[in-house]
Design an enzyme around this catalytic site. Structure first.
Site, PDB file in Angstrom:
ATOM      1  N   HIS B 123       0.874  -1.180   0.000  1.00 51.72           N
ATOM      2  CA  HIS B 123       0.000   0.000   0.000  1.00 51.72           C
ATOM      3  C   HIS B 123       0.912   1.232   0.000  1.00 51.72           C
ATOM      4  O   HIS B 123       2.024   1.178   0.542  1.00 51.72           O
ATOM      5  CB  HIS B 123      -0.836  -0.053   1.280  1.00 51.72           C
ATOM      6  CG  HIS B 123      -1.897   0.988   1.407  1.00 51.72           C
ATOM      7  ND1 HIS B 123      -1.619   2.289   1.742  1.00 51.72           N
ATOM      8  CD2 HIS B 123      -3.241   0.910   1.253  1.00 51.72           C
ATOM      9  CE1 HIS B 123      -2.760   2.973   1.801  1.00 51.72           C
ATOM     10  NE2 HIS B 123      -3.759   2.163   1.507  1.00 51.72           N
ATOM     11  N   ASP B 200       3.268  -4.386   8.004  1.00 47.98           N
ATOM     12  CA  ASP B 200       2.078  -3.534   7.923  1.00 47.98           C
ATOM     13  C   ASP B 200       0.870  -4.439   8.157  1.00 47.98           C
ATOM     14  O   ASP B 200       0.512  -5.249   7.305  1.00 47.98           O
ATOM     15  CB  ASP B 200       2.053  -2.889   6.530  1.00 47.98           C
ATOM     16  CG  ASP B 200       0.719  -2.220   6.191  1.00 47.98           C
ATOM     17  OD1 ASP B 200      -0.212  -2.284   7.012  1.00 47.98           O
ATOM     18  OD2 ASP B 200       0.620  -1.648   5.093  1.00 47.98           O
ATOM     19  N   GLN B 203      -4.383  -4.871   7.183  1.00 49.86           N
ATOM     20  CA  GLN B 203      -5.408  -5.801   6.699  1.00 49.86           C
ATOM     21  C   GLN B 203      -5.388  -7.121   7.464  1.00 49.86           C
ATOM     22  O   GLN B 203      -6.184  -8.010   7.170  1.00 49.86           O
ATOM     23  CB  GLN B 203      -5.200  -6.088   5.200  1.00 49.86           C
ATOM     24  CG  GLN B 203      -5.284  -4.872   4.308  1.00 49.86           C
ATOM     25  CD  GLN B 203      -6.697  -4.303   4.247  1.00 49.86           C
ATOM     26  OE1 GLN B 203      -7.680  -4.989   4.547  1.00 49.86           O
ATOM     27  NE2 GLN B 203      -6.811  -3.043   3.861  1.00 49.86           N
ATOM     28  N   LYS B 226     -10.286  -0.411  10.797  1.00 50.66           N
ATOM     29  CA  LYS B 226     -10.565  -1.584   9.966  1.00 50.66           C
ATOM     30  C   LYS B 226     -10.950  -2.782  10.829  1.00 50.66           C
ATOM     31  O   LYS B 226     -11.290  -3.841  10.313  1.00 50.66           O
ATOM     32  CB  LYS B 226      -9.337  -1.927   9.117  1.00 50.66           C
ATOM     33  CG  LYS B 226      -9.032  -0.895   8.025  1.00 50.66           C
ATOM     34  CD  LYS B 226      -7.952  -1.405   7.107  1.00 50.66           C
ATOM     35  CE  LYS B 226      -7.174  -0.297   6.432  1.00 50.66           C
ATOM     36  NZ  LYS B 226      -7.863   0.351   5.325  1.00 50.66           N
ATOM     37  N   CYS B 366      -4.674   2.536  -3.599  1.00 50.47           N
ATOM     38  CA  CYS B 366      -3.433   3.077  -3.045  1.00 50.47           C
ATOM     39  C   CYS B 366      -2.275   2.108  -3.259  1.00 50.47           C
ATOM     40  O   CYS B 366      -1.439   1.905  -2.371  1.00 50.47           O
ATOM     41  CB  CYS B 366      -3.561   3.411  -1.561  1.00 50.47           C
ATOM     42  SG  CYS B 366      -4.832   4.629  -1.251  1.00 50.47           S
TER      43      CYS B 366
END
Lengths: 148, 409
Positions: B123, B200, B203, B226, B366
């Site tokens: 991303h 990261d 998600q 999220k 993104c």
């Protein structure tokens, strides 16, 4: 199923312009070239324009985008080809007003030709930018910035 | 599919509405999840009862707010199995967390000629901070490639990570391809070259169990919104010794030890990274979201989502002219599915699906370098969460067929 509502946006003429866009090519004698992007979705338009004696004597575009952005660019090139810079800018203003629902006279809208049909986009707020990208490119190319 | 998941929908009043005269089918969970009543009510409870500034007010409300804030920190630590609650720093979100590392650890440790290794599936928030750091430092930015089916190429990872590599930063779960990367193995590779590794988790944390001590990453970043928490709150995890060695990212209130006219000293970890008034309600809302997820259980969530993928993916693959990006099987596929319909631009698809009440994302997500890598400018992305069900999946399929019919492809 409620895709029937889509008819309002994707009129036959819009789909035609998108499938067979007019003036989608580069120019041999462009006097100005400009690239504009919609960073939120990745759409790109490269607009090339040939000005002679204050008139748009040739215009073409390349780039990538959705049905609305492609057909809008196609209809815009039809509308401004052969017109003076002053008239072209006036059309750009009428178009910008039209897609956000500001009223204009039928005479004004008629100046836009096929492009007037994109007034339907105002019911799809997320897509207004798709329709206006090419007109912003034109305004910039003809010397206007976003504050004008 | 587990019937108990059906009642979860009742906790999300936003789902109970019609869009364009059709029931809302919310499939944009990779962008942000909806919030259950429990989280929404917790924000109201906090503001109605306990609101005060943390760590500076002696009065009772100040004490309460501070206590709830620190309980939340501990809860995040336990949720992710970090070693120490001081390793949990509250930020604005994943982007903020990753920028924090780049501007502190990165700024202080990367030198000209050093390598920073990321991948093609990052991303922009896990790409631009490193790209710009590399430009500032004259460091070399390297991209790990993907296999044909859209997974991280571990062989290429072994080639790209070398003794010159100082920092590796990789997404745990891809926001486009839906794959989970073997972060644990990447950490072993990175550490064998004395590089630090950042994951990261934007998600991942909402959808799969995350055990930070097991993954053994040096930093981990994620967002609350999220995972059913409020927007504007996120977390940066960092190993204690690393955090201790780093300079503050911002200066201001409550991050100091003492301030003299011409020099200052800093508070301990984590407070030296939490300058100014914190998003206390955000932290408390996040804490409630973790309770909510824990009540269901992350293993159950991951299993349920995998069942949804097993249900929807074969149906999507059967549609003529539909291309799925990423793995075509369900083995390593989280509930994020990117696709395109031949002959229709993704924005047109998204507008059409919206007319059928189906909310998806269309665009570059993104991840422009990934789009280039895949040879497309944009895709449609449907992402599911635990309140989605087979009805939602069926509505998506039906809306795609409607769209194909409308555009005559």
């Amino acid at each position: 199923m409620s895709l029937a509502g889509l008819d309002n946006l994707y009129r036959e003429v819009i789909l035609d312009h998108s499938k067979n866009p007019h003036h989608k090519h580069t120019l041999d004698h462009a006097t100005d070239k400009i690239t504009l992007k919609n960073p939120s979705c990745g759409d790109v338009i490269n607009l090339e324009i040939e000005l002679n004696d204050g008139k748009v004597t040739d215009i073409g575009f390349t780039g990538e985008g959705c049905t609305i952005s492609q057909s809008s660019a196609s209809m815009m090139t039809d509308a401004v080809l052969g017109k003076s810079v002053k008239d072209s800018l006036e059309m750009a203003h009428i178009f910008s007003d039209m897609v956000i629902g500001k009223k204009h006279s039928q005479t004004d809208l008629a100046k836009l030709g096929d492009a007037a049909i994109l007034s339907s986009v105002m019911k799809f707020p997320a897509r207004i930018k798709c329709a206006t990208l090419c007109w912003w490119a034109l305004r910039k190319s003809l010397g206007e910035d976003e504050n004008d | 599919m587990d019937k108990s998941f059906q009642k979860i929908r009742n906790d999300f009043p936003i789902l109970n509405q019609r869009i364009n005269n059709e029931p809302l089918v919310y499939l944009d969970n990779a962008a942000t999840s909806q919030k259950p009543n429990q989280v929404i009510n917790e924000l109201v409870r906090y503001y109605q009862n306990d609101n005060a500034n943390t760590r500076r007010s002696v009065h009772t409300l100040g004490e309460r707010a501070t206590e709830e804030f620190e309980i939340a920190r501990k809860k995040v630590q336990v949720f992710l199995n970090a070693k120490d609650s001081r390793e949990i720093i509250f930020t604005k979100g994943t982007t903020d967390s990753l920028n924090l590392i780049a501007s502190t650890y990165g700024e202080e440790n990367i030198q000209a000629g050093d390598e920073i290794v990321i991948s093609y599936m990052e991303h922009h928030s896990n790409l631009i901070p490193w790209q710009q750091l590399a430009l500032r430092k004259n460091a070399v930015l390297k991209y790990i490639g993907l296999t044909k089916d859209g997974q991280l190429d571990m062989e290429d990872a072994r080639r790209k990570i070398t003794d010159r590599t100082k920092l590796v930063s990789i997404t745990h779960v891809s926001n486009v391809l839906g794959v989970t990367n073997d972060v644990k193995k990447l950490a072993i590779i990175a550490h064998s070259h004395n590089a630090v590794i950042i994951a990261d988790g934007a998600q991942a944390v909402a959808n799969i169990p995350v055990d930070l001590q097991d993954l053994n990453v040096d930093f981990y970043a994620f967002s609350g919104h999220k995972m059913m928490g409020p927007m504007g709150i996120g977390v940066l995890y960092g190993k204690y010794d690393l955090l201790k060695s780093m300079s503050p990212n911002q200066y201001g209130g409550e991050m100091i030890d003492s301030v003299k006219k011409y020099h200052s000293t800093w508070a301990d970890v984590p407070f030296k990274f939490e300058a100014g008034t914190q998003n206390v309600a955000g932290v408390i809302g996040l804490s409630k979201a973790i309770d909510y997820l824990n009540d269901i259980g992350m293993k159950n969530i991951s299993k349920y989502e995998n069942e949804l993928v097993k249900y929807i993916l074969p149906k999507l693959l059967k549609i003529e002219g539909l291309t799925v990006y990423g793995p075509q099987d369900t083995k390593n596929h989280n509930a994020v599915i990117s696709f395109n319909l031949n002959g229709i631009h993704p924005h047109d698809v998204a507008t059409a699906l919206d007319m059928d009440g189906v909310a998806v994302r269309a665009g570059h997500h993104c991840a422009q370098p990934l789009m280039n890598y895949l040879g497309v400018t944009a895709t449609v992305r449907a992402s599911f969460y635990i309140y989605n069900n087979q009805f939602d999946a069926d509505q998506l399929i039906k809306a795609i067929y409607d769209t194909k019919e409308f555009f005559n492809v």
